[in-house]
Scaffold this motif. Sequence first.
Motif, PDB file in Angstrom:
ATOM      1  N   LEU A  90       5.942  -1.693 -13.043  1.00 43.44           N
ATOM      2  CA  LEU A  90       7.382  -1.765 -13.308  1.00 43.44           C
ATOM      3  C   LEU A  90       8.161  -0.600 -12.701  1.00 43.44           C
ATOM      4  O   LEU A  90       9.369  -0.715 -12.495  1.00 43.44           O
ATOM      5  N   VAL A  91       7.506   0.514 -12.472  1.00 41.88           N
ATOM      6  CA  VAL A  91       8.173   1.724 -11.971  1.00 41.88           C
ATOM      7  C   VAL A  91       7.314   2.311 -10.854  1.00 41.88           C
ATOM      8  O   VAL A  91       6.111   2.516 -11.054  1.00 41.88           O
ATOM      9  N   TRP A  92       7.921   2.568  -9.705  1.00 43.73           N
ATOM     10  CA  TRP A  92       7.145   3.112  -8.597  1.00 43.73           C
ATOM     11  C   TRP A  92       8.029   3.939  -7.659  1.00 43.73           C
ATOM     12  O   TRP A  92       9.265   3.930  -7.753  1.00 43.73           O
ATOM     13  N   CYS A  93       7.382   4.631  -6.746  1.00 43.91           N
ATOM     14  CA  CYS A  93       8.096   5.390  -5.720  1.00 43.91           C
ATOM     15  C   CYS A  93       7.344   5.232  -4.414  1.00 43.91           C
ATOM     16  O   CYS A  93       6.202   4.751  -4.386  1.00 43.91           O
ATOM     17  N   GLN A  94       7.983   5.621  -3.337  1.00 42.30           N
ATOM     18  CA  GLN A  94       7.324   5.564  -2.036  1.00 42.30           C
ATOM     19  C   GLN A  94       7.939   6.591  -1.093  1.00 42.30           C
ATOM     20  O   GLN A  94       9.087   6.997  -1.259  1.00 42.30           O
ATOM     21  N   GLU A  95       7.138   7.002  -0.134  1.00 44.83           N
ATOM     22  CA  GLU A  95       7.595   7.907   0.910  1.00 44.83           C
ATOM     23  C   GLU A  95       7.407   7.214   2.252  1.00 44.83           C
ATOM     24  O   GLU A  95       6.398   6.563   2.492  1.00 44.83           O
ATOM     25  N   PHE A  96       8.392   7.369   3.117  1.00 42.31           N
ATOM     26  CA  PHE A  96       8.350   6.747   4.430  1.00 42.31           C
ATOM     27  C   PHE A  96       8.068   7.797   5.489  1.00 42.31           C
ATOM     28  O   PHE A  96       8.817   8.767   5.626  1.00 42.31           O
ATOM     29  N   ASP A  97       6.958   7.630   6.196  1.00 41.32           N
ATOM     30  CA  ASP A  97       6.624   8.516   7.313  1.00 41.32           C
ATOM     31  C   ASP A  97       6.525   9.976   6.883  1.00 41.32           C
ATOM     32  O   ASP A  97       6.961  10.887   7.591  1.00 41.32           O
ATOM     33  N   GLY A  98       5.944  10.187   5.716  1.00 44.74           N
ATOM     34  CA  GLY A  98       5.686  11.550   5.256  1.00 44.74           C
ATOM     35  C   GLY A  98       6.926  12.422   5.221  1.00 44.74           C
ATOM     36  O   GLY A  98       7.966  12.024   4.712  1.00 44.74           O
ATOM     37  N   SER A 156       0.811  -1.220   0.000  1.00 44.50           N
ATOM     38  CA  SER A 156       0.000   0.000   0.000  1.00 44.50           C
ATOM     39  C   SER A 156       0.843   1.268   0.000  1.00 44.50           C
ATOM     40  O   SER A 156       0.341   2.350  -0.331  1.00 44.50           O
ATOM     41  N   ARG A 157       2.130   1.163   0.330  1.00 41.60           N
ATOM     42  CA  ARG A 157       2.981   2.349   0.357  1.00 41.60           C
ATOM     43  C   ARG A 157       3.410   2.783  -1.051  1.00 41.60           C
ATOM     44  O   ARG A 157       3.713   3.944  -1.280  1.00 41.60           O
ATOM     45  N   LEU A 158       3.435   1.842  -1.978  1.00 42.40           N
ATOM     46  CA  LEU A 158       3.960   2.155  -3.298  1.00 42.40           C
ATOM     47  C   LEU A 158       2.994   3.009  -4.104  1.00 42.40           C
ATOM     48  O   LEU A 158       1.783   2.764  -4.115  1.00 42.40           O
ATOM     49  N   ARG A 159       3.552   3.978  -4.818  1.00 43.60           N
ATOM     50  CA  ARG A 159       2.784   4.716  -5.816  1.00 43.60           C
ATOM     51  C   ARG A 159       3.317   4.299  -7.179  1.00 43.60           C
ATOM     52  O   ARG A 159       4.450   4.649  -7.549  1.00 43.60           O
ATOM     53  N   VAL A 160       2.531   3.529  -7.890  1.00 44.37           N
ATOM     54  CA  VAL A 160       2.949   3.042  -9.209  1.00 44.37           C
ATOM     55  C   VAL A 160       2.927   4.190 -10.202  1.00 44.37           C
ATOM     56  O   VAL A 160       1.954   4.948 -10.286  1.00 44.37           O
ATOM     57  N   LEU A 161       4.024   4.322 -10.950  1.00 45.25           N
ATOM     58  CA  LEU A 161       4.142   5.382 -11.950  1.00 45.25           C
ATOM     59  C   LEU A 161       3.988   4.847 -13.368  1.00 45.25           C
ATOM     60  O   LEU A 161       3.411   5.519 -14.224  1.00 45.25           O
ATOM     61  N   MET A 162       4.506   3.663 -13.624  1.00 48.55           N
ATOM     62  CA  MET A 162       4.423   3.057 -14.948  1.00 48.55           C
ATOM     63  C   MET A 162       4.247   1.551 -14.804  1.00 48.55           C
ATOM     64  O   MET A 162       4.689   0.954 -13.818  1.00 48.55           O
ATOM     65  N   ARG A 163       3.638   0.964 -15.788  1.00 52.98           N
ATOM     66  CA  ARG A 163       3.450  -0.483 -15.797  1.00 52.98           C
ATOM     67  C   ARG A 163       3.678  -1.003 -17.215  1.00 52.98           C
ATOM     68  O   ARG A 163       3.642  -0.241 -18.187  1.00 52.98           O
ATOM     69  N   GLY A 164       3.917  -2.287 -17.313  1.00 53.47           N
ATOM     70  CA  GLY A 164       4.033  -2.914 -18.612  1.00 53.47           C
ATOM     71  C   GLY A 164       2.672  -3.372 -19.106  1.00 53.47           C
ATOM     72  O   GLY A 164       1.817  -3.775 -18.302  1.00 53.47           O
ATOM     73  N   ASP A 165       2.470  -3.313 -20.405  1.00 56.56           N
ATOM     74  CA  ASP A 165       1.258  -3.864 -21.012  1.00 56.56           C
ATOM     75  C   ASP A 165       1.513  -5.340 -21.275  1.00 56.56           C
ATOM     76  O   ASP A 165       2.267  -5.680 -22.186  1.00 56.56           O
ATOM     77  N   PRO A 166       0.920  -6.246 -20.474  1.00 58.12           N
ATOM     78  CA  PRO A 166       1.252  -7.663 -20.610  1.00 58.12           C
ATOM     79  C   PRO A 166       0.786  -8.292 -21.917  1.00 58.12           C
ATOM     80  O   PRO A 166       1.194  -9.420 -22.214  1.00 58.12           O
ATOM     81  N   THR A 167      -0.020  -7.565 -22.687  1.00 57.09           N
ATOM     82  CA  THR A 167      -0.387  -8.087 -24.006  1.00 57.09           C
ATOM     83  C   THR A 167       0.705  -7.822 -25.030  1.00 57.09           C
ATOM     84  O   THR A 167       0.644  -8.350 -26.147  1.00 57.09           O
TER      85      THR A 167
END
Length: 247
Positions: free
Chosen positions: A188-196, A164-175
């Motif tokens: 495939l690409v994400w970021c997260q912040e720890f404790d604001g 739940s902490r991850l903010r997904v930025l990009m994903r692959g199209d599995p098709t």
Amino acid sequence: MATDTKPLSVLVFSKTSWYRHDSIEPAVAALKALAASSGLFTVTHTEDPDTCLTKETISSFDVVLFLQCTGDFLAPHHVDALQDHILRRRGGFVAVHGAAAGMLDNEIYATLVGALFDSHPPPEPGRVVVEEAARGHYILGGAEGRDNWMDEWYNFTTHPRDNSRLRVLMRGDPTSFAGGKMGDDHPLVWCQEFDGEHGGRSFFTALGHFDEAYSDDWFMGILLRAILWTGRAEGMLKEGSKIPASR
């Protein structure tokens, strides 16, 4: 932390104890070139954790970038120093491609990266899609996805959406590629912040297996903004600014 006028100090760490990517050397050269051309950050490159990943030495860096680090490449006290730097000192952490295949049995490392490597099918061109809810995120800088992007399409031991902490930025199209095991939704690409505001920030991209990624303005632009975002120096690169050459 750096200010909007002082370049970020970035540690580029590329030690491996398992598979070693041929793209490490071109990537280091590209990051050094980008640092020089942009003036936004400086690069210290090493593969010796005792010189940079202890609680006494890691504080010299605003951002720690793990470049294709695989296998059990750190001792427990190095992981503890990294955790302390990010969670308690508001440090930045950028993990690139093979770094998800590092420290596979270490829960702290898994938390900092977000999800760890399980497998990948044979490399082939595929489609990278921007997450609609993340279009305004600083790291993307308005970038669109990419068709026919050549890479290894990583599968993960856990589904990134379950974190739940991850903010997904990009994903692959599995098709668009074979061998995906993450279902219809393949982050495939994400970021997260720890404790604001009190903790650090981390970024991960599963892209970047091949040398060509590190001479690609789209990919290097994302890495540059990820460095600035994790280092809390977003104001150093104004919206719409052209990314300086990384080669």
